[in-house]
Write a protein that holds these residues in place. Sequence first.
Motif, PDB file in Angstrom:
ATOM      1  N   GLY A   1       0.194  -0.748   0.409  1.00 15.51           N
ATOM      2  CA  GLY A   1       0.046   0.246   0.301  1.00 15.51           C
ATOM      3  C   GLY A   1       0.717   0.918  -0.215  1.00 15.51           C
ATOM      4  O   GLY A   1       0.323   2.487   0.919  1.00 15.51           O
ATOM      5  N   LEU A   2       2.240   1.734  -0.318  1.00 14.31           N
ATOM      6  CA  LEU A   2       2.829   2.631  -0.738  1.00 14.31           C
ATOM      7  C   LEU A   2       2.577   3.223  -2.060  1.00 14.31           C
ATOM      8  O   LEU A   2       3.318   2.371  -2.953  1.00 14.31           O
ATOM      9  N   ASP A   3       3.313   4.072  -1.433  1.00  7.54           N
ATOM     10  CA  ASP A   3       2.580   5.220  -2.555  1.00  7.54           C
ATOM     11  C   ASP A   3       4.054   6.053  -3.337  1.00  7.54           C
ATOM     12  O   ASP A   3       4.997   6.075  -2.972  1.00  7.54           O
ATOM     13  N   GLU A   4       4.514   5.246  -4.446  1.00  3.90           N
ATOM     14  CA  GLU A   4       5.837   5.792  -4.914  1.00  3.90           C
ATOM     15  C   GLU A   4       6.180   7.185  -5.124  1.00  3.90           C
ATOM     16  O   GLU A   4       7.448   8.429  -5.231  1.00  3.90           O
ATOM     17  N   THR A   5       4.564   7.848  -5.717  1.00  6.49           N
ATOM     18  CA  THR A   5       4.950   9.780  -5.355  1.00  6.49           C
ATOM     19  C   THR A   5       5.236  10.368  -4.110  1.00  6.49           C
ATOM     20  O   THR A   5       5.625  11.203  -3.641  1.00  6.49           O
ATOM     21  N   LYS A   6       4.695   9.073  -2.787  1.00  6.84           N
ATOM     22  CA  LYS A   6       4.805  10.205  -1.945  1.00  6.84           C
ATOM     23  C   LYS A   6       6.064  10.231  -1.237  1.00  6.84           C
ATOM     24  O   LYS A   6       6.846   9.051  -1.406  1.00  6.84           O
ATOM     25  N   PRO A   7       6.840  10.993   0.135  1.00 10.46           N
ATOM     26  CA  PRO A   7       7.403  11.038   0.573  1.00 10.46           C
ATOM     27  C   PRO A   7       7.674  10.001   1.669  1.00 10.46           C
ATOM     28  O   PRO A   7       6.836   9.515   2.409  1.00 10.46           O
TER      29      PRO A   7
ATOM     30  N   PRO B   1       2.684  11.757  10.008  1.00 10.16           N
ATOM     31  CA  PRO B   1       1.665  12.649   9.543  1.00 10.16           C
ATOM     32  C   PRO B   1       1.774  12.953   8.183  1.00 10.16           C
ATOM     33  O   PRO B   1       1.411  13.032   7.452  1.00 10.16           O
ATOM     34  N   ARG B   2       3.225  13.049   7.837  1.00 11.19           N
ATOM     35  CA  ARG B   2       3.414  13.799   6.849  1.00 11.19           C
ATOM     36  C   ARG B   2       4.519  12.462   5.625  1.00 11.19           C
ATOM     37  O   ARG B   2       3.796  13.232   4.598  1.00 11.19           O
ATOM     38  N   TRP B   3       4.895  11.368   5.960  1.00 11.20           N
ATOM     39  CA  TRP B   3       5.776  10.559   5.492  1.00 11.20           C
ATOM     40  C   TRP B   3       5.293   9.389   5.800  1.00 11.20           C
ATOM     41  O   TRP B   3       4.548   8.486   6.469  1.00 11.20           O
ATOM     42  N   GLN B   4       5.785   8.634   4.609  1.00  9.74           N
ATOM     43  CA  GLN B   4       5.587   6.919   4.798  1.00  9.74           C
ATOM     44  C   GLN B   4       6.957   6.349   5.157  1.00  9.74           C
ATOM     45  O   GLN B   4       7.979   7.492   4.840  1.00  9.74           O
ATOM     46  N   VAL B   5       6.668   5.333   5.673  1.00  6.82           N
ATOM     47  CA  VAL B   5       7.620   4.939   6.690  1.00  6.82           C
ATOM     48  C   VAL B   5       7.752   3.464   6.988  1.00  6.82           C
ATOM     49  O   VAL B   5       6.790   2.825   6.575  1.00  6.82           O
ATOM     50  N   ILE B   6       9.495   2.758   6.225  1.00  4.64           N
ATOM     51  CA  ILE B   6      10.022   1.156   5.966  1.00  4.64           C
ATOM     52  C   ILE B   6      10.457   1.190   6.958  1.00  4.64           C
ATOM     53  O   ILE B   6      11.478   1.956   7.318  1.00  4.64           O
ATOM     54  N   PHE B   7      10.472  -0.043   7.705  1.00  4.06           N
ATOM     55  CA  PHE B   7      11.332  -0.663   8.700  1.00  4.06           C
ATOM     56  C   PHE B   7      12.088  -1.306   7.949  1.00  4.06           C
ATOM     57  O   PHE B   7      11.744  -2.830   7.617  1.00  4.06           O
ATOM     58  N   GLY B   8      13.368  -1.377   7.378  1.00  3.40           N
ATOM     59  CA  GLY B   8      14.280  -2.845   7.324  1.00  3.40           C
ATOM     60  C   GLY B   8      14.774  -3.314   7.894  1.00  3.40           C
ATOM     61  O   GLY B   8      15.444  -3.498   8.847  1.00  3.40           O
ATOM     62  N   GLY B   9      15.508  -4.154   7.298  1.00  2.07           N
ATOM     63  CA  GLY B   9      16.638  -5.031   7.872  1.00  2.07           C
ATOM     64  C   GLY B   9      16.756  -6.766   7.743  1.00  2.07           C
ATOM     65  O   GLY B   9      16.156  -7.594   6.894  1.00  2.07           O
ATOM     66  N   GLY B  10      17.958  -7.543   8.765  1.00  2.49           N
ATOM     67  CA  GLY B  10      17.630  -8.645   7.877  1.00  2.49           C
ATOM     68  C   GLY B  10      16.593  -9.832   8.544  1.00  2.49           C
ATOM     69  O   GLY B  10      16.018  -9.306   9.106  1.00  2.49           O
ATOM     70  N   PRO B  11      17.287 -11.079   7.468  1.00  2.00           N
ATOM     71  CA  PRO B  11      16.075 -12.136   7.887  1.00  2.00           C
ATOM     72  C   PRO B  11      16.067 -12.329   9.858  1.00  2.00           C
ATOM     73  O   PRO B  11      14.935 -13.000  10.220  1.00  2.00           O
ATOM     74  N   SER B  12      17.266 -12.017  10.301  1.00  2.00           N
ATOM     75  CA  SER B  12      17.307 -12.519  11.207  1.00  2.00           C
ATOM     76  C   SER B  12      16.613 -11.410  12.883  1.00  2.00           C
ATOM     77  O   SER B  12      16.729 -11.813  13.758  1.00  2.00           O
TER      78      SER B  12
ATOM     79  N   ILE C   1      15.310   0.874  -0.825  1.00  2.00           N
ATOM     80  CA  ILE C   1      15.835   3.195  -0.370  1.00  2.00           C
ATOM     81  C   ILE C   1      15.834   3.165  -1.787  1.00  2.00           C
ATOM     82  O   ILE C   1      16.345   4.466  -2.041  1.00  2.00           O
ATOM     83  N   LYS C   2      16.230   3.037  -2.914  1.00  2.98           N
ATOM     84  CA  LYS C   2      16.224   3.971  -4.266  1.00  2.98           C
ATOM     85  C   LYS C   2      14.417   4.652  -4.276  1.00  2.98           C
ATOM     86  O   LYS C   2      14.722   5.392  -4.751  1.00  2.98           O
ATOM     87  N   LEU C   3      13.672   4.405  -3.886  1.00  2.00           N
ATOM     88  CA  LEU C   3      11.984   4.652  -4.157  1.00  2.00           C
ATOM     89  C   LEU C   3      12.350   5.421  -3.158  1.00  2.00           C
ATOM     90  O   LEU C   3      10.955   6.031  -3.110  1.00  2.00           O
ATOM     91  N   SER C   4      12.460   5.247  -1.963  1.00  2.00           N
ATOM     92  CA  SER C   4      12.475   6.574  -0.965  1.00  2.00           C
ATOM     93  C   SER C   4      12.801   7.855  -0.798  1.00  2.00           C
ATOM     94  O   SER C   4      14.272   7.698  -1.854  1.00  2.00           O
TER      95      SER C   4
END
Length: 322
Positions: free
Chosen positions: A179-185, A214-225, A253-256
């Motif tokens: 549900g993320l939008d590439e056009t949004k921060p 409130p203004r941004w989409q947020v993704i938390f990244g990490g490895g499988p562990s 990250i490139k999309l962020s």
Amino acid sequence: MNNREKILIIRLSSIGDVLFTLPAVHAVRRNFPEAILYYLVAKEYAPLLRGFSEIDEVIVFDRSAFRSKDFPEACSELVRLIHELRKRKFSLVIDFQGYGETAWVSWLSGAPERWSSIYRQARGWACTRGAWRDNTIHPAQWNLSLLQQCGLSVSEIYNEYALPADAMAEARRFFSGNGLDETKPTLFIQPFTSSPGKNWPLDKFLALAWHFRPRWQVIFGGGPSERDALKPARDAGFVVSAGTPLLVSAGLIKLSTLAIGGDTGLLHIAVAMGRRIVMLMPRTGITPPFQHANWTVKPAVGKNIPDISVEEVIAACEQALS
């Protein structure tokens, strides 16, 4: 019959250190435009080389038998590797690692010219040209310096990582599937590093995420562990990408708009893709973003990374976006 010069570049590990050879690979290509460039890397880091557009062939070294101390299997893998190297008849080997195992591999390759970074006097025997490692400069700059000391021209510095199209496509599928939008921060947070001592507390990263939510989409990244460790982020309703392949994470990250985290290979990839980052680092013993040492937040004198306040990091992010 192919009479093009063949050059082998060696850096077995790790993500960051392999990536820091990228500017040097560009320089080797400019000095030897017609050569066939090979890269020897440990098996687990081979996918990273897909973004090195100037490498013609990757040779993989499987070190699992050496770690398990399976002596017959280790000998078999070493014999296979040396056979693979010698049949190519390299004219030059450039060993950016300069460790004992790579010194032996370089010498056993049969190449008449062997250049190497030298850490100890005892390891210099395998090379025909070498330079003492300078740990006071950035590793990427040192790799370029080694080439210069061995006679190559390094007139311009390029640090460009070419993310494969399939990894980018998979990152886009992740965006749409969550549900993320590439056009949004979008803010990409990589909260964990390979060393717990370099980590900023997860609760502070969560506070940072709530500030921007409130203004941004947020993704938390990490490895499988790190899937279980990121449960608090998932429970808070944030998108979690832990476990996605390295290059797909790079695509996220490139999309962020901005990526933030500690001293990790993934954030160094982001820099080489031209993305803006904020890196949380200790005051000493650090490897800052190449050519962007100011893209960091450090604790006050006498303090550690966990002591950095949320307000300081918010200010650094706002400045990065200004």
